[in-house]
Scaffold this motif. Structure first.
Motif, PDB file in Angstrom:
ATOM      1  N   ASP A  30       0.831  -1.201   0.000  1.00 25.57           N
ATOM      2  CA  ASP A  30       0.000   0.000   0.000  1.00 25.57           C
ATOM      3  C   ASP A  30       0.866   1.251   0.000  1.00 25.57           C
ATOM      4  N   GLY A  31       0.333   2.325  -0.560  1.00 26.03           N
ATOM      5  CA  GLY A  31       1.019   3.610  -0.593  1.00 26.03           C
ATOM      6  C   GLY A  31       0.316   4.547  -1.538  1.00 26.03           C
ATOM      7  N   GLU A  32       0.583   5.848  -1.384  1.00 29.11           N
ATOM      8  CA  GLU A  32      -0.101   6.835  -2.220  1.00 29.11           C
ATOM      9  C   GLU A  32       0.548   7.047  -3.583  1.00 29.11           C
ATOM     10  N   VAL A  33       1.842   6.704  -3.707  1.00 25.69           N
ATOM     11  CA  VAL A  33       2.568   7.025  -4.933  1.00 25.69           C
ATOM     12  C   VAL A  33       3.254   5.775  -5.478  1.00 25.69           C
ATOM     13  N   THR A  34       3.030   5.501  -6.757  1.00 25.19           N
ATOM     14  CA  THR A  34       3.738   4.418  -7.448  1.00 25.19           C
ATOM     15  C   THR A  34       4.821   5.039  -8.324  1.00 25.19           C
ATOM     16  N   VAL A  35       6.036   4.521  -8.182  1.00 30.93           N
ATOM     17  CA  VAL A  35       7.191   5.082  -8.883  1.00 30.93           C
ATOM     18  C   VAL A  35       7.769   4.040  -9.828  1.00 30.93           C
ATOM     19  N   ALA A  36       8.016   4.467 -11.059  1.00 33.06           N
ATOM     20  CA  ALA A  36       8.786   3.657 -11.990  1.00 33.06           C
ATOM     21  C   ALA A  36      10.255   3.876 -11.656  1.00 33.06           C
ATOM     22  N   VAL A  37      10.848   2.906 -10.977  1.00 34.28           N
ATOM     23  CA  VAL A  37      12.220   3.054 -10.490  1.00 34.28           C
ATOM     24  C   VAL A  37      13.195   2.999 -11.670  1.00 34.28           C
ATOM     25  N   GLU A  38      14.168   3.877 -11.645  1.00 32.39           N
ATOM     26  CA  GLU A  38      15.220   3.859 -12.664  1.00 32.39           C
ATOM     27  C   GLU A  38      16.546   3.365 -12.096  1.00 32.39           C
ATOM     28  N   TYR A  39      16.886   3.827 -10.894  1.00 32.48           N
ATOM     29  CA  TYR A  39      18.158   3.425 -10.293  1.00 32.48           C
ATOM     30  C   TYR A  39      18.005   3.218  -8.791  1.00 32.48           C
ATOM     31  N   SER A  40      18.838   2.326  -8.272  1.00 29.03           N
ATOM     32  CA  SER A  40      18.997   2.155  -6.835  1.00 29.03           C
ATOM     33  C   SER A  40      20.491   2.088  -6.552  1.00 29.03           C
ATOM     34  N   THR A  41      20.867   1.641  -5.374  1.00 33.17           N
ATOM     35  CA  THR A  41      22.274   1.574  -5.020  1.00 33.17           C
ATOM     36  C   THR A  41      22.477   0.493  -3.977  1.00 33.17           C
ATOM     37  N   VAL A  42      23.713   0.320  -3.508  1.00 30.58           N
ATOM     38  CA  VAL A  42      24.031  -0.756  -2.562  1.00 30.58           C
ATOM     39  C   VAL A  42      24.645  -0.154  -1.304  1.00 30.58           C
ATOM     40  N   ASN A  43      24.003  -0.395  -0.177  1.00 32.03           N
ATOM     41  CA  ASN A  43      24.471   0.048   1.130  1.00 32.03           C
ATOM     42  C   ASN A  43      24.677  -1.155   2.042  1.00 32.03           C
ATOM     43  N   TYR A  44      25.301  -0.911   3.184  1.00 31.54           N
ATOM     44  CA  TYR A  44      25.544  -1.995   4.145  1.00 31.54           C
ATOM     45  C   TYR A  44      24.227  -2.655   4.566  1.00 31.54           C
ATOM     46  N   LYS A  45      23.207  -1.836   4.825  1.00 27.29           N
ATOM     47  CA  LYS A  45      21.903  -2.398   5.196  1.00 27.29           C
ATOM     48  C   LYS A  45      21.339  -3.286   4.094  1.00 27.29           C
ATOM     49  N   ASP A  46      21.591  -2.905   2.846  1.00 23.18           N
ATOM     50  CA  ASP A  46      21.112  -3.728   1.734  1.00 23.18           C
ATOM     51  C   ASP A  46      21.753  -5.104   1.781  1.00 23.18           C
ATOM     52  N   GLY A  47      23.051  -5.149   2.107  1.00 23.74           N
ATOM     53  CA  GLY A  47      23.720  -6.436   2.230  1.00 23.74           C
ATOM     54  C   GLY A  47      23.065  -7.310   3.280  1.00 23.74           C
ATOM     55  N   LEU A  48      22.681  -6.692   4.393  1.00 20.14           N
ATOM     56  CA  LEU A  48      21.990  -7.448   5.437  1.00 20.14           C
ATOM     57  C   LEU A  48      20.647  -7.973   4.948  1.00 20.14           C
ATOM     58  N   CYS A  49      19.908  -7.116   4.258  1.00 15.70           N
ATOM     59  CA  CYS A  49      18.551  -7.487   3.836  1.00 15.70           C
ATOM     60  C   CYS A  49      18.544  -8.490   2.686  1.00 15.70           C
ATOM     61  N   ILE A  50      19.571  -8.466   1.846  1.00 15.75           N
ATOM     62  CA  ILE A  50      19.677  -9.467   0.787  1.00 15.75           C
ATOM     63  C   ILE A  50      20.004 -10.819   1.380  1.00 15.75           C
ATOM     64  N   GLY A  51      20.762 -10.817   2.478  1.00  8.34           N
ATOM     65  CA  GLY A  51      21.155 -12.053   3.143  1.00  8.34           C
ATOM     66  C   GLY A  51      20.171 -12.469   4.209  1.00  8.34           C
ATOM     67  N   SER A  52      20.665 -12.580   5.432  1.00  7.80           N
ATOM     68  CA  SER A  52      19.844 -13.107   6.531  1.00  7.80           C
ATOM     69  C   SER A  52      18.789 -12.128   7.012  1.00  7.80           C
ATOM     70  N   GLY A  53      18.910 -10.875   6.606  1.00 10.30           N
ATOM     71  CA  GLY A  53      17.968  -9.855   7.078  1.00 10.30           C
ATOM     72  C   GLY A  53      18.537  -9.037   8.203  1.00 10.30           C
ATOM     73  N   GLY A  54      19.468  -9.618   8.945  1.00 15.89           N
ATOM     74  CA  GLY A  54      20.127  -8.883  10.013  1.00 15.89           C
ATOM     75  C   GLY A  54      19.181  -8.290  11.034  1.00 15.89           C
ATOM     76  N   GLY A  55      17.991  -8.878  11.193  1.00 11.00           N
ATOM     77  CA  GLY A  55      17.003  -8.350  12.113  1.00 11.00           C
ATOM     78  C   GLY A  55      16.224  -7.176  11.562  1.00 11.00           C
ATOM     79  N   LEU A  56      16.497  -6.774  10.308  1.00 12.44           N
ATOM     80  CA  LEU A  56      15.833  -5.609   9.722  1.00 12.44           C
ATOM     81  C   LEU A  56      14.553  -5.972   8.982  1.00 12.44           C
ATOM     82  N   VAL A  57      14.529  -7.143   8.351  1.00 15.06           N
ATOM     83  CA  VAL A  57      13.384  -7.547   7.540  1.00 15.06           C
ATOM     84  C   VAL A  57      12.331  -8.199   8.438  1.00 15.06           C
ATOM     85  N   ARG A  58      11.103  -7.747   8.294  1.00 13.71           N
ATOM     86  CA  ARG A  58      10.027  -8.256   9.146  1.00 13.71           C
ATOM     87  C   ARG A  58       9.309  -9.455   8.542  1.00 13.71           C
TER      88      ARG A  58
END
Length: 330
Positions: A30-58
């Motif tokens: 759910d959300g008010e705005v739908t975005v056609a994504v063009e670019y993203s990036t890679v951060n330390y938190k992303d590494g956690l969420c791609i892997g085990s979640g690191g306690g961040l992913v619900r």
């Protein structure tokens, strides 16, 4: 309608697996705005969420990506219209809410910021959360009195995402920048960004018994924490400030209160996740004006959605230099 996304799933044994999948628009949160994504990036938190979640992913399945920039596709909020270019960082997007590792994202309007004129969506993601955090740190140091000419400004973790942008921003603003790195092969890279001095990580990595050392640094942006931050606090000039932005070296702080009491040192915490809208707009406008785009281009490596599982592992191991821009449509 369907779109591609990096989806992380968890199996019955609790192990996570990440792969590019096709999803229907109906799967978007759910959300008010739908975005056609063009670019993203890679951060330390992303590494956690791609892997085990690191306690961040619900919940799983999950689409990571704590940053994205793109074009509004549909909006139920009067502030945004189809065709508007926007950028998003923070608000636990990519952690608790589906994020930018997809060709489409749907989010709350309050989480978005209009992309400043002159800044492309690709450049915005070259900056990303890392650069946004670096700018917040510069703003905090300046608000506490830092000015060029007061002495060298230290940047720890200088070859990382936050550190790279911090070095470039400070140098372009006229500060004498000293960059701390444990990777000798990054010295030429840091000097090209504007670092006037390279400080080997080993010089600051150990805790010393002396609570105060010679006054050396007029300011500091610290992405490391731990023993290094404790050591740096004892080397700050009287009344100087340290902007703490990360904990790559650990969350514990084996320090004393002596630098605060005898030198009036300030320790400033930088939270980039829940900054109010007005502060975000100010920071992004300053980035558009002050970020040396020629140097920014030199920090960038490019990636696709399919590259992200490998890059997630690499960034957790400290093997990613500078900024990775993810072309979600490649």
């Amino acid at each position: 309608m369907s779109f591609r996304a990096l989806v992380v799933e968890k199996d019955a044994e609790g192990k996570t697996h990440a792969a590019v999948q096709m999803l229907d628009d109906a799967a978007l949160p759910d959300g008010e705005v739908t975005v056609a994504v063009e670019y993203s990036t890679v951060n330390y938190k992303d590494g956690l969420c791609i892997g085990s979640g690191g306690g961040l992913v619900r919940t799983y399945p999950h689409v990571p990506g704590i940053d994205f920039a793109g074009v509004v596709e549909a909006s139920d909020d009067a502030r945004y219209r189809p065709g508007d270019r926007v950028v998003l960082t923070g608000w636990r997007v990519g952690e608790a809410h589906w994020g930018g590792y997809a060709q489409k994202a749907r989010v709350k309007a309050d989480w978005l910021v209009p992309l400043p004129a002159g800044l492309t969506t690709r450049a915005a993601m070259a900056v990303g959360t890392a650069g946004f955090t670096a700018m917040l740190a510069v703003m905090a140091l300046e608000a506490h009195g830092l000015q060029p000419g007061q002495g060298p400004v230290l940047v720890t973790g200088a070859a990382g995402g936050v550190g790279s942008v911090a070095v470039a921003l400070l140098a372009r603003a006229g500060y004498e920048v000293a960059g701390v790195t444990g990777r000798p092969e990054t010295e030429d890279y840091l000097r090209a960004l504007g670092a006037a001095r390279i400080v080997p990580r080993a010089e600051l990595a150990e805790t010393v018994k002396r609570p105060l050392e010679p006054e050396t640094w007029a300011g500091c942006i610290d992405a490391v924490g731990g023993a290094m931050l404790a050591r740096v606090l004892g080397q700050m000039k009287h009344g100087a400030s340290v902007a703490a932005v990360g904990l790559a070296g650990g969350a514990a702080l084996p320090a004393t209160v002596i630098p605060f009491l005898l030198r009036g040192v300030n320790l400033l915490g930088i939270d980039s996740v829940t900054q109010p809208y007005a502060t975000r707009v100010t920071a992004w406008n300053r980035i558009a004006r002050e970020m040396p785009m020629d140097l920014l281009e030199g920090m960038i490596s490019t990636a696709t959605l399919a590259d992200l599982p490998r890059l997630g592992t690499a960034i957790l191991a400290g093997q990613v230099r500078g900024r990775v821009v993810v072309d979600v449509n490649a």
